[in-house]
Design an enzyme around this catalytic site. Structure first.
Site, mmCIF file in Angstrom:
data_model
loop_
_atom_site.group_PDB
_atom_site.id
_atom_site.type_symbol
_atom_site.label_atom_id
_atom_site.label_comp_id
_atom_site.label_asym_id
_atom_site.label_seq_id
_atom_site.Cartn_x
_atom_site.Cartn_y
_atom_site.Cartn_z
ATOM 1 N N ASN A 61 6.371 60.737 33.719
ATOM 2 C CA ASN A 61 7.525 60.580 33.105
ATOM 3 C C ASN A 61 7.549 59.380 32.349
ATOM 4 O OD1 ASN A 61 7.899 59.894 36.160
ATOM 5 N ND2 ASN A 61 9.326 58.387 35.576
ATOM 6 N N ASP A 62 8.352 58.202 32.472
ATOM 7 C CA ASP A 62 8.442 57.077 31.687
ATOM 8 C C ASP A 62 7.156 56.629 30.960
ATOM 9 O OD1 ASP A 62 10.751 57.420 33.045
ATOM 10 O OD2 ASP A 62 10.800 55.414 33.902
ATOM 11 N N GLN A 78 4.349 56.580 34.001
ATOM 12 C CA GLN A 78 4.549 56.945 35.278
ATOM 13 C C GLN A 78 3.792 58.496 35.429
ATOM 14 O OE1 GLN A 78 7.291 55.526 37.643
ATOM 15 N NE2 GLN A 78 5.743 54.335 36.935
ATOM 16 N N PHE A 118 6.371 51.907 39.868
ATOM 17 C CA PHE A 118 7.263 52.313 39.108
ATOM 18 C C PHE A 118 7.127 51.336 37.763
ATOM 19 C CE2 PHE A 118 10.857 54.375 41.738
ATOM 20 C CZ PHE A 118 9.969 55.137 42.366
ATOM 21 N N ARG A 192 15.142 47.677 39.212
ATOM 22 C CA ARG A 192 13.914 47.883 38.786
ATOM 23 C C ARG A 192 13.564 47.877 37.437
ATOM 24 N NH1 ARG A 192 16.010 52.778 41.056
ATOM 25 N NH2 ARG A 192 16.810 54.112 39.388
ATOM 26 N N ASP A 193 12.508 48.213 36.820
ATOM 27 C CA ASP A 193 11.947 48.464 35.205
ATOM 28 C C ASP A 193 11.807 47.330 34.619
ATOM 29 O OD1 ASP A 193 11.948 50.997 36.570
ATOM 30 O OD2 ASP A 193 13.963 51.716 35.329
ATOM 31 N N GLU A 244 18.842 52.211 34.042
ATOM 32 C CA GLU A 244 17.394 52.113 33.988
ATOM 33 C C GLU A 244 16.785 51.700 32.853
ATOM 34 O OE1 GLU A 244 16.632 55.637 37.120
ATOM 35 O OE2 GLU A 244 16.540 56.144 35.449
ATOM 36 N N TRP A 326 16.113 64.174 33.345
ATOM 37 C CA TRP A 326 15.849 64.242 34.844
ATOM 38 C C TRP A 326 16.598 65.535 35.259
ATOM 39 C CZ3 TRP A 326 12.097 62.763 37.684
ATOM 40 C CH2 TRP A 326 11.586 61.575 37.154
#
Ligand code: FRU
Length: 525
Positions: A61-62, A78, A118, A192-193, A244, A326
C-alpha cells in the site's frame, strides 16, 4: 485504512490459501485473452502495469520514506511479503535513477517487538543532528509509526507511536534506534504517519503527524526529542473519515514561499473511499494558517491515495501516491501482487480567481518511455473519430495530449475486442471531467467499483487541455495543466487496444499528439 477487527483477525488466522501460482497464472492467461508472452510490451501477466512501480509479488500500500540521495531515488512502501492482502507491515524498498525504471531491493524494515512498521518518511540528516553518522558519514533517517497489535488487542488507545531507524549505507541496511519510540502516544487511537522535513529558518525538524481528525505538528533538534507545536484541521476540510498520511511542503510561487498541507482521508473522498485533500497557506515554524477554508482535492479519481513527496529533491516537489483505494484494494483481480504507485508528479501552484490551487503533472523523466508517436492537426470530431488507424500498435500504454477550443461535450474511449469500454470525458453542461468505468470489464468484485467518477473543471481558460496516461490497467488524467486530476484503475477482460474520440455536439482539435509508451520493466536505464 480504517483499522478494524476483521482485518486484524484475518492476519492471525490467514484464511487466504493460495493454489499454486503457475496454475492460477495459466488459467488467467487462457480466460483473459491477455498475451502469454510479451508482444509489443513485455507484458506477461494480466493487469501488470508496465511503467508504474509494482512489487514482484504480494501486497503493497502506501509509498513511504521517499528520498533522493546521491543520484538514486528511494521508494519504501507498506509491504506484506506473505500474502496479497494487508498484513503485518514491513517497509519494502525499491530504487531508481529516474523514478521510471525501478529495481526492487530487499525488505528494509521488519516488524519487531514494538509492532508493525506503518507509514512514515525518510530524511537525509545532512548536519548529522541525530549523531548517527560516524566519522563524517551522513545518515539517512527513517521516521515511522510502530503499530502494536498486542496493545491494540488489549483495547489500549496507545498502540501507535513514532520510532526512527538509520542507514549509513544509502538505505541498504537499517538499524533501529535503541531509544524507540521517540514519540509516545498521548492517548489518541489514530496517531500515525510522520512526515518529517527540515525547517531552515529555525534550524529544526518539523514532524507533520495524522492524529485522528486533525494534524499535529511536532518539532525536534535531533529527530529523537520531539515537542508539540500546534494542531490543525479539527473543524476544517473534509472529515468523512480518519486523517492519514499528511505532508507539509513549501512551493515557490512568483517569488513567494507558499505552504501546502496534504491530508489523505479514508473514507470520505469526493468519489467514495480514499482520497487526498489539501490546504494552501502559511507556516511559521509553529502553526499552519490556511488562506481558504474550502475543501480542495488533489486528485478526484478513486486511485491516488496516501501520496506524499520525496525528500531532498531541491527545488522540485515530486509526489507519488498509492494507485488504489481501501474500498476495494484487497479484492482487485490481480494475482501475484496487489497495487501500484502512481506516476511521479511535479507539484506546483496556480492562481485561479485569486485563489491558489495545486497542480500535478507527470515528471519529465517519463519522456524516456516515448515510443512511436504521431500528431494530427485540425481534426473535427462529430460522432466518433477512430484513432486506432494510426495507433495500430496500441498496447495499452500511451500518452494522449490534446487541446480543444470549443469546449463541447466529448469523450476519449479505450476499447477492446471484448466490447469493454473505459470512457474519459468532459461534460460541458455540468462543467466536469469524468471517468466512467461501468463498462470497463471486471467490476463485480466490489459494489462501488463500476461507478462514474466526476471532477470539477477549475480552469476558466477557453482552451481545454488534456494529457492522458494509460498503462494496461490504469488511466491518469491531467486536465488544464494539472489543475484537475483523475486517477482510476480498471480491469478489462482483454487489453484495451483501441482508442476512439467521440463528440455528439462536435469539437475541433487543433493539435492531438499520441505517443506510444514503452515498458520500463526489466529494462535498465
Ligand atoms: C494509509 C494507512 C496509514 C497506515 C498504513 C498501514 O493507507 O492506513 O495510515 O500507516 O496505511 O498500512
Amino acid at each position: 485504512m480504517t483499522l478494524n477487527v476483521c482485518r486484524l483477525t484475518s492476519l492471525f488466522s490467514n484464511p487466504y490459501r493460495k493454489p499454486p501460482k503457475q496454475l492460477v497464472l495459466a488459467i488467467l492467461f487462457i480466460v483473459s485473452g491477455y498475451p502469454l508472452f510479451g508482444q509489443a510490451t513485455t507484458q506477461t501477466e494480466p493487469y501488470r502495469p508496465q511503467y508504474h512501480f509494482t512489487p514482484k509479488a504480494h501486497w503493497m500500500n502506501d509509498p513511504n520514506g521517499m528520498v533522493y540521495l546521491n543520484g538514486t531515488y528511494h521508494l519504501f512502501f507498506q509491504y506484506y511479503p506473505n500474502d496479497t492482502k494487508w498484513g503485518p507491515m514491513h517497509w519494502g524498498h525499491a530504487t531508481s535513477k529516474d523514478m521510471v525504471h525501478w529495481q526492487e531491493q530487499p525488505i528494509a524494515l521488519y516488524p519487531d517487538k514494538l509492532g508493525y512498521i506503518f507509514s512514515g518518511s525518510a530524511v537525509v540528516d545532512v548536519h548529522n543532528t541525530s549523531g548517527f553518522g560516524k566519522k563524517g558519514q551522513t545518515p539517512l533517517v527513517a521516521i515511522f509509526t510502530h503499530h502494536n497489535p498486542e496493545l491494540e488487542k488489549k483495547k489500549s488507545d496507545k498502540f501507535q507511536y513514532q520510532s526512527i531507524a538509520y542507514s549509513l549505507d544509502e538505505g541498504k541496511t537499517w538499524t533501529k534506534y535503541a531509544g524507540n519510540p521517540v514519540l509516545q502516544n498521548p492517548g489518541i487511537v489514530d496517531f500515525r504517519d510522520p512526515k518529517v522535513r527540515w525547517y531552515e529558518p529555525q534550524k529544526k525538524w518539523i514532524m507533520t503527524l495524522a492524529t485522528k481528525d486533525r494534524v499535529t505538528f511536532y518539532a525536534s533538534p535531533d529527530l529523537k526529542k520531539w515537542s508539540k507545536e500546534s494542531e490543525f484541521g479539527y473543524n476544517l476540510g473534509a472529515h468523512g473519515g480518519v486523517w492519514e498520511c499528511p505532508d507539509l511542503l513549501s512551493l515557490e510561487h512568483n517569488g513567494k514561499k507558499v505552504w501546502v498541507l496534504l491530508v489523505s482521508i479514508n473514507p470520505g473522498g469526493p468519489n467514495g473511499g480514499s482520497a487526498t485533500q489539501y490546504f494552501v497557506g502559511d507556516f511559521d515554524g509553529k502553526s499552519f494558517k490556511p488562506y481558504s477554508t474550502q475543501t480542495r482535492w488533489m486528485d478526484y479519481g478513486t486511485d491516488n491515495y496516501a501520496g506524499v513527496t520525496f525528500s531532498n529533491t531541491g527545488n522540485r516537489t515530486i509526489l507519488m501516491g498509492w494507485m488504489s483505494n481501501w474500498q476495494y484494494a484487497q479484492v482487485v483481480p490481480t494475482s501475484a501482487w496487489r497495487s501500484a504507485t502512481t506516476v511521479p508528479r511535479l507539484l506546483q501552484l496556480k492562481e485561479v480567481n485569486k485563489e491558489f490551487y495545486l497542480t500535478s503533472t507527470p515528471v519529465n523523466e517519463l519522456d524516456v518511455l516515448n515510443g512511436q508517436r504521431f500528431t494530427e492537426k485540425n481534426i473535427t470530431v462529430k460522432g466518433a473519430y477512430d484513432l486506432t488507424r494510426k495507433a495500430k500498435n496500441a498496447s495499452g500504454l500511451f500518452r494522449l495530449n490534446l487541446t480543444t477550443q470549443t469546449a463541447n461535450d466529448f469523450s476519449i474511449i479505450l476499447v477492446n475486442e471484448r466490447g469493454n469500454e473505459l470512457e474519459i470525458g468532459y461534460d460541458k453542461s455540468a462543467n466536469v471531467y469524468y471517468i466512467d468505468r461501468s463498462r470497463s470489464g471486471k467490476i463485480d468484485f466490489e459494489k462501488g467499483f463500476g461507478k462514474r467518477h466526476t471532477a470539477p473543471r477549475l480552469s476558466t481558460d477557453k482552451t481545454l487541455s488534456i494529457s492522458l496516461l494509460a498503462d494496461v490497467a490504469s488511466v491518469e488524467l491531467f486536465a488544464d495543466g494539472g489543475l484537475t486530476v483523475m486517477t482510476d484503475v480498471f480491469f478489462s477482460d482483454k487489453l484495451m487496444n483501441k482508442l476512439t474520440i467521440k463528440s455528439a455536439t462536435g469539437i475541433t482539435i487543433p493539435t492531438l499528439n499520441y505517443t506510444q509508451l514503452k515498458s520500463s520493466i526489466n529494462t535498465k536505464h
